[in-house]
Write an enzyme that holds these catalytic residues in place. Sequence first.
Site, PDB file in Angstrom:
ATOM      1  N   TYR A  63      -3.673 -25.880   7.940  1.00 49.80           N
ATOM      2  CA  TYR A  63      -3.332 -24.473   8.128  1.00 49.80           C
ATOM      3  C   TYR A  63      -2.771 -24.402   9.537  1.00 49.80           C
ATOM      4  O   TYR A  63      -2.972 -25.315  10.331  1.00 49.80           O
ATOM      5  CB  TYR A  63      -4.569 -23.589   8.044  1.00 49.80           C
ATOM      6  CG  TYR A  63      -5.271 -23.567   6.705  1.00 49.80           C
ATOM      7  CD1 TYR A  63      -4.658 -23.001   5.587  1.00 49.80           C
ATOM      8  CD2 TYR A  63      -6.551 -24.074   6.555  1.00 49.80           C
ATOM      9  CE1 TYR A  63      -5.313 -22.949   4.364  1.00 49.80           C
ATOM     10  CE2 TYR A  63      -7.212 -24.025   5.338  1.00 49.80           C
ATOM     11  CZ  TYR A  63      -6.586 -23.465   4.248  1.00 49.80           C
ATOM     12  OH  TYR A  63      -7.245 -23.407   3.045  1.00 49.80           O
ATOM     13  N   ASP A  96      -1.028 -19.950   1.225  1.00 48.79           N
ATOM     14  CA  ASP A  96      -1.562 -18.814   0.464  1.00 48.79           C
ATOM     15  C   ASP A  96      -2.910 -18.326   0.976  1.00 48.79           C
ATOM     16  O   ASP A  96      -3.554 -17.497   0.338  1.00 48.79           O
ATOM     17  CB  ASP A  96      -1.658 -19.149  -1.030  1.00 48.79           C
ATOM     18  CG  ASP A  96      -2.579 -20.335  -1.305  1.00 48.79           C
ATOM     19  OD1 ASP A  96      -3.190 -20.859  -0.352  1.00 48.79           O
ATOM     20  OD2 ASP A  96      -2.669 -20.751  -2.473  1.00 48.79           O
ATOM     21  N   HIS A 141      -4.439 -21.140  -5.103  1.00 47.72           N
ATOM     22  CA  HIS A 141      -5.686 -21.505  -4.443  1.00 47.72           C
ATOM     23  C   HIS A 141      -6.860 -21.442  -5.434  1.00 47.72           C
ATOM     24  O   HIS A 141      -7.982 -21.090  -5.070  1.00 47.72           O
ATOM     25  CB  HIS A 141      -5.956 -20.562  -3.255  1.00 47.72           C
ATOM     26  CG  HIS A 141      -6.508 -21.250  -2.032  1.00 47.72           C
ATOM     27  ND1 HIS A 141      -5.717 -21.658  -0.984  1.00 47.72           N
ATOM     28  CD2 HIS A 141      -7.772 -21.601  -1.691  1.00 47.72           C
ATOM     29  CE1 HIS A 141      -6.480 -22.214  -0.051  1.00 47.72           C
ATOM     30  NE2 HIS A 141      -7.732 -22.206  -0.463  1.00 47.72           N
TER      31      HIS A 141
HETATM   32  C1  LIG Z   1     -14.396 -25.116  -2.832  1.00 54.03           C
HETATM   33  C2  LIG Z   1     -12.912 -25.078  -2.665  1.00 54.03           C
HETATM   34  C3  LIG Z   1     -12.375 -25.227  -1.401  1.00 54.03           C
HETATM   35  C4  LIG Z   1     -10.996 -25.213  -1.234  1.00 54.03           C
HETATM   36  N1  LIG Z   1     -10.487 -25.436   0.017  1.00 54.03           N
HETATM   37  C5  LIG Z   1      -9.153 -25.531   0.157  1.00 54.03           C
HETATM   38  C6  LIG Z   1      -8.597 -25.875   1.407  1.00 54.03           C
HETATM   39  O1  LIG Z   1      -9.301 -26.098   2.394  1.00 54.03           O
HETATM   40  N2  LIG Z   1      -7.248 -25.950   1.499  1.00 54.03           N
HETATM   41  C7  LIG Z   1      -6.425 -25.723   0.433  1.00 54.03           C
HETATM   42  O2  LIG Z   1      -5.203 -25.813   0.573  1.00 54.03           O
HETATM   43  N3  LIG Z   1      -6.930 -25.412  -0.765  1.00 54.03           N
HETATM   44  C8  LIG Z   1      -8.269 -25.309  -0.927  1.00 54.03           C
HETATM   45  N4  LIG Z   1      -8.768 -25.006  -2.166  1.00 54.03           N
HETATM   46  C9  LIG Z   1      -7.864 -24.802  -3.309  1.00 54.03           C
HETATM   47  C10 LIG Z   1      -7.627 -26.130  -4.027  1.00 54.03           C
HETATM   48  O3  LIG Z   1      -6.839 -26.997  -3.238  1.00 54.03           O
HETATM   49  C11 LIG Z   1      -6.866 -25.934  -5.331  1.00 54.03           C
HETATM   50  O4  LIG Z   1      -5.702 -25.196  -5.100  1.00 54.03           O
HETATM   51  C12 LIG Z   1      -7.672 -25.248  -6.429  1.00 54.03           C
HETATM   52  O5  LIG Z   1      -9.012 -25.631  -6.376  1.00 54.03           O
HETATM   53  C13 LIG Z   1      -7.075 -25.625  -7.769  1.00 54.03           C
HETATM   54  O6  LIG Z   1      -7.717 -24.957  -8.787  1.00 54.03           O
HETATM   55  P1  LIG Z   1      -8.851 -25.647  -9.708  1.00 54.03           P
HETATM   56  O7  LIG Z   1     -10.089 -25.604  -8.888  1.00 54.03           O
HETATM   57  O8  LIG Z   1      -8.877 -24.747 -10.880  1.00 54.03           O
HETATM   58  O9  LIG Z   1      -8.420 -27.044 -10.038  1.00 54.03           O
HETATM   59  C14 LIG Z   1     -10.154 -25.001  -2.349  1.00 54.03           C
HETATM   60  C15 LIG Z   1     -10.709 -24.839  -3.611  1.00 54.03           C
HETATM   61  C16 LIG Z   1     -12.067 -24.872  -3.791  1.00 54.03           C
HETATM   62  C17 LIG Z   1     -12.633 -24.698  -5.168  1.00 54.03           C
END
Ligand SMILES: Cc1cc2nc3c(=O)[nH]c(=O)nc-3n(C[C@H](O)[C@H](O)[C@H](O)COP(=O)(O)O)c2cc1C
Length: 558
Positions: free
Chosen positions: A317, A345, A435
């Site tokens: 970020y 996002d 996300h």
């Molecule tokens: C617990 C958790 C933490 C996440 N942290 C980040 C993050 O630090 N950076 C980011 O770009 N996306 C983050 N995401 C989003 C994931 O990269 C991803 O876009 C998302 O989990 C995809 O959907 P799914 O869980 O249905 O596979 C996070 C998602 C979860 C569930």
Amino acid sequence: MFRYLPRAARSTAVGSASVRATARGRYFTSSAASSRQRTSLVLAAAAAAGIAITYKTFFIPSIKADEGTDKYPGTKQPSGQKLISFEEVQKHTKHDDCWVIIDGNVYDVTDFLEQHPGGAEIILANAGKDATKIFKPLHPPDALDTLAPSQHLGPVDPLSMPEPTEEEPTEEELRIEEARKKLPPVDSMLLVNDFEDWAEQILSGTAWNYYKSAADREITAAENQDAFRRYYFRPRMLRDATHGSLNTEFVGMQTALPIFISPAAMAKLGHPLGEVNLTKGAGKCGIVQGISINASCSLDEIMSAREQNQQVMFQIYLNKDRKASEALLKKVTELGASAVIFTVDAAWRSKRTRDVRAKAAVAPPPSSKDQSKSKAPLGVSQAISGYQDTNLTWNDLDFIRKNTNLPIIVKGIQSVEDAELCVQHGVQGIILSNHGGRQCDFAPAPIDLLYEMRINKPELFDKIDVMMDGGVRSGADVVKALALGAKAVGLGRSFLYANGTHGEDGVVRLCQILAEEITNTMRNIGANDISDLKPELVGPAGPWVYGNAPPWAGKSKA
Ligand SMILES: Cc1cc2nc3c(=O)[nH]c(=O)nc-3n(C[C@H](O)[C@H](O)[C@H](O)COP(=O)(O)O)c2cc1C
Ligand code: HEM
Ligand SMILES: *[C@@H]1O[C@H](CO)[C@@H](O)[C@H](O)[C@H]1NC(C)=O
Ligand SMILES: *[C@@H]1O[C@H](CO)[C@@H](O)[C@H](O)[C@H]1NC(C)=O
Ligand SMILES: *[C@@H]1O[C@H](CO)[C@@H](O)[C@H](O)[C@H]1NC(C)=O
Ligand SMILES: *[C@@H]1O[C@H](CO)[C@@H](O)[C@H](O)[C@H]1NC(C)=O
């Protein structure tokens, strides 16, 4: 071709639920915090994330040295280091005189109380006590650096600490212990969602709610998955599809499977080295991991856990302090990441409903007399997002470009227009993502967006590598996305759940499940290699007639 991998040694997954101190011999563990309920919730949180917790143990010095003279009574170690007695610590329990013990060290938090992001109240409830157990799971490893050196008073005299008492296991600990006993071996996991079902039983409330959490009413989180039901295959027969492989590449990275691990901040819920389990699992599967810069261990530790030539992407970020972002980009580039993921996002906060509710249970908002100062608990996710800049624009892509020569992947694109802007700004890849439904409720499902792009702007697929994540829960989902033009597909929560129930073995098993399903699906629709996956093989559910037919209906080669 993806090989079915030998299972790694069965490991620590079972039996980590009870994390009670055992005082034996010359070692002992720092003792309990005050509120049983809170302590155990937090404890269970750690335990449930599957962690063999090692609260820092310390060695009891064999020589008791002279009494110290100044400021506080204590003993001097041979090294000259003073030890503070627990009896002394217990005297400092007031708003204008407040000490706590964390990891065997005493801190004077009097002046910090009002600045504490978690509120003064919760520290006061632990004043004069050992707050290690409640402190650890709620704070990043460097939280104590916020205190000035003068507020670090020194080590507590371990001999003066009370014998740690065997605590009654809490309801949550018992629940987790029972669930762990019932947890089937990793091989009996058959579907991606089997890990989620077990994670719900095995993880602590805190961990489960943080992972599962999504924005507001969680409509988009559900839609991400449901939308895949709107796409069906048009299988082709008699094409001998027995010899293909799942090898492919995206943004210059080779991968044994067309999937990657989406970056996820661990938020101190697991072991500090937690990210390493995912890295090792990814290495065994031959897939690429996206690593959040809010991973809880250092980038160096992650990088050294890799297999030879294992590729990783670092997700960043932009920090309000651009100098910090510059330094980070430099470091990431030097460490040898294969790409930088710039997540766009999450610049603004969102309400992660479950997470906030769970946090309220662990750390109730202070019942302060001064209502203007009291605030609702933030939830794990908000607590970690404060440093991000909220005013990002497309110009910030140039900032990143200036500071790294690695390929840039923009994550969080949610419209075809923005995908075009990414092409104009010369980035190498995009991840269509919302996300995981954690930011804007009612954002579109990425698989719908992919279809929209395929219909309305098919030329974009030749200009930029398009990936997606969100709601992918089976090999069929992966194949649908690939047929529509995605180069690879990310999974976020599923990897966290698999790791949470079975650790590294779970990560490997999840890859096996997907590899099997992707292979079966491809063979059954007549595709040998990833490059055989074409839009003609997929389209909207229902009969392809009237307005429902994609442009390729009935036109693919016989
Ligand atoms: C617990 C958790 C933490 C996440 N942290 C980040 C993050 O630090 N950076 C980011 O770009 N996306 C983050 N995401 C989003 C994931 O990269 C991803 O876009 C998302 O989990 C995809 O959907 P799914 O869980 O249905 O596979 C996070 C998602 C979860 C569930
Ligand atoms: C003693 C020194 C302490 C320091 C230096 C400290 C520091 C911090 C910092 C920097 C944060 C923000 C964390 C982040 O950015 O993620 C934080 C949050 C928090 N702290 Fe502490 N803390 C201390 C003690 C405690 C204690 C003893 C407790 C509870 C028993 C506690 C409970 C919390 C909670 C619940 C939050 C989260 C706030 C939220 O999410 O709204 N802290 N603390
Ligand atoms: C993966 O699981 C291990 C062991 O259960 C745990 O210590 C670690 O924190 C987990 N990692 C993540 C990223 O959740
Ligand atoms: C997340 O990363 C930023 C930037 O490196 C850092 O300032 C912040 O403390 C991190 N938070 C956690 C919980 O690691
Ligand atoms: C955004 O805010 C940062 C400081 O937080 C500042 O350095 C930067 O110039 C701002 N950018 C824009 C486009 O206003
Ligand atoms: C997670 O990784 C750590 C560090 O490499 C290792 O000690 C531990 O056994 C792993 N845990 C699991 C459950 O895979």
